[in-house]
Structures are given as structure tokens and as C-alpha cells.
Design a protein around this motif. Structure first.
Motif, PDB file in Angstrom:
ATOM      1  N   GLY A 142      34.432  37.812  46.081  1.00 37.24           N
ATOM      2  CA  GLY A 142      34.601  36.921  47.225  1.00 37.24           C
ATOM      3  C   GLY A 142      35.045  35.516  46.850  1.00 37.24           C
ATOM      4  N   ILE A 143      35.676  35.386  45.698  1.00 43.01           N
ATOM      5  CA  ILE A 143      36.149  34.081  45.218  1.00 43.01           C
ATOM      6  C   ILE A 143      37.675  34.093  45.222  1.00 43.01           C
ATOM      7  CG2 ILE A 143      36.228  32.523  43.223  1.00 43.01           C
ATOM      8  CD1 ILE A 143      33.510  33.824  42.372  1.00 43.01           C
ATOM      9  N   VAL A 144      38.271  33.059  45.808  1.00 44.12           N
ATOM     10  CA  VAL A 144      39.728  32.911  45.753  1.00 44.12           C
ATOM     11  C   VAL A 144      40.060  31.735  44.838  1.00 44.12           C
ATOM     12  CG1 VAL A 144      40.148  33.942  48.024  1.00 44.12           C
ATOM     13  CG2 VAL A 144      39.833  31.476  47.832  1.00 44.12           C
ATOM     14  N   THR A 145      41.288  31.681  44.389  1.00 46.23           N
ATOM     15  CA  THR A 145      41.738  30.629  43.478  1.00 46.23           C
ATOM     16  C   THR A 145      41.355  29.245  43.986  1.00 46.23           C
ATOM     17  OG1 THR A 145      43.587  32.026  42.844  1.00 46.23           O
ATOM     18  CG2 THR A 145      43.772  29.722  42.295  1.00 46.23           C
ATOM     19  N   LEU A 146      41.478  29.038  45.281  1.00 42.96           N
ATOM     20  CA  LEU A 146      41.159  27.729  45.862  1.00 42.96           C
ATOM     21  C   LEU A 146      39.729  27.298  45.555  1.00 42.96           C
ATOM     22  CD1 LEU A 146      42.802  28.272  49.362  1.00 42.96           C
ATOM     23  CD2 LEU A 146      43.743  26.957  47.441  1.00 42.96           C
ATOM     24  N   ASP A 147      38.811  28.265  45.421  1.00 47.07           N
ATOM     25  CA  ASP A 147      37.405  27.966  45.135  1.00 47.07           C
ATOM     26  C   ASP A 147      37.207  27.415  43.727  1.00 47.07           C
ATOM     27  OD1 ASP A 147      36.695  28.944  47.668  1.00 47.07           O
ATOM     28  OD2 ASP A 147      36.446  30.981  46.884  1.00 47.07           O
ATOM     29  N   ARG A 148      38.182  27.585  42.857  1.00 51.60           N
ATOM     30  CA  ARG A 148      38.075  27.137  41.465  1.00 51.60           C
ATOM     31  C   ARG A 148      38.733  25.772  41.249  1.00 51.60           C
ATOM     32  NH1 ARG A 148      35.162  30.291  38.502  1.00 51.60           N
ATOM     33  NH2 ARG A 148      35.125  32.505  38.940  1.00 51.60           N
TER      34      ARG A 148
END
Length: 163
Positions: A142-148
Motif C-alpha cells: 500500500g505504498i506508492v513512490t509519492l510516500d517515499r
């Protein structure tokens, strides 16, 4: 094989963790459709939640643009180890088209998964394979690049995203 629609951020399914996948004919068909979708979209990897299927499955072929196709299917993948070092590089995502923010990832990992037929697999991945696998496993969690990204980098990536 069918080309499936790819979900785009901010679809809420992209922020949900996936359930374990069960090997069988339905999963084989999904993997086949996901590979067709990935190649059609000119991607190097694709996770099941990106096509609206909330199971722990991803496909990848990191070098198909430079070499003969070598599709890989990963069922219920688990990172066993990752290098402490990080490398930063541009990272694209089929669910966030147009954006290629810089993301820091481990340059090598040890990965365990199950094949489509239930056989346990394990491999040491390096370079683009390791980075792509981490990106796809993020999707399963449930993690997308934007979350990083930092808030400023996230804002920039959202401006770059194709509408």
C-alpha cells in the motif's frame, strides 16, 4: 491475454495492503494479463493492486527494452535482506505517469517468493532488478513512490504527473 486498465493515483486501492495470493488457474490468468498490460504500457514491473486486484503478486521484466523479453512472476514475495547502502535514482510508476522523482533504494536484496505453481524460490537481486522489486513490493504494502518523497519532491512529482 488481456490488457487491463491501470489504476492511477490517488485511487484508494493503491494505498491498501494486499492479501496473500493463492496459486491456481485464476492467479495464472491474472499474471498473464498483468504481463500483457506491463508490456503494452511499456513498463518494467507491475503489481496486482495497480490493476485493482488486491493480492500479493507482481510481474517484472527489467531489461526487455534492451534485450529479449524475460518475464518474471512473483507470488507472495518477501524481502529477506537488503543492503544498508542506498542509491538514488529516477523512478517511474505506471500509476503515476509522467513523474520520475528521485527515490533512494537498496542496490541489492535477497528475495523469497512462490512460483505460480507453488514452488518456493529465492534469489539475490542487484541493480535495476532489486530496485524494481522494492518498488513493486511497496505497491503490495500500500505504498506508492509519492510516500517515499519529501513534501517538496512530492509536490514536484504531482506537477509532473500526466493528467
Amino acid at each position: 491475454m488481456a490488457v487491463l486498465p491501470i489504476l492511477r493515483w490517488p485511487d484508494p486501492r493503491l494505498s491498501q495492503a494486499c492479501a496473500p495470493a493463492e496459486p491456481g488457474p485464476a492467479l495464472e490468468a491474472l499474471a498473464s494479463d498483468m504481463l500483457a498490460t506491463m508490456y503494452h504500457a511499456e513498463g518494467r514491473g507491475l503489481a496486482a493492486p495497480q490493476v485493482g486486484r488486491m493480492v500479493r503478486l507482481f510481474v517484472m521484466d527489467t531489461l526487455w527494452k534492451e534485450a529479449p523479453a524475460a518475464p518474471q512472476v512473483f507470488v507472495n514475495p518477501q524481502i529477506l535482506w537488503m543492503a544498508e547502502a542506498r542509491v538514488e535514482g529516477p523512478e517511474g510508476c505506471l500509476s503515476i505517469p509522467g513523474a520520475r522523482p528521485l527515490v533512494a533504494r537498496a542496490p541489492e536484496i535477497r528475495l523469497r517468493w512462490t512460483s505460480l505453481f507453488g514452488a518456493e524460490q529465492e534469489a539475490h537481486l542487484t541493480g535495476i532488478e532489486a530496485i524494481c522489486a522494492q518498488h513493486e513490493i511497496d505497491h503490495l504494502d500500500g505504498i506508492v513512490t509519492l510516500d517515499r518523497l519529501s513534501p517538496a519532491a512530492r509536490d514536484e512529482a504531482l506537477r509532473e504527473m500526466e493528467t
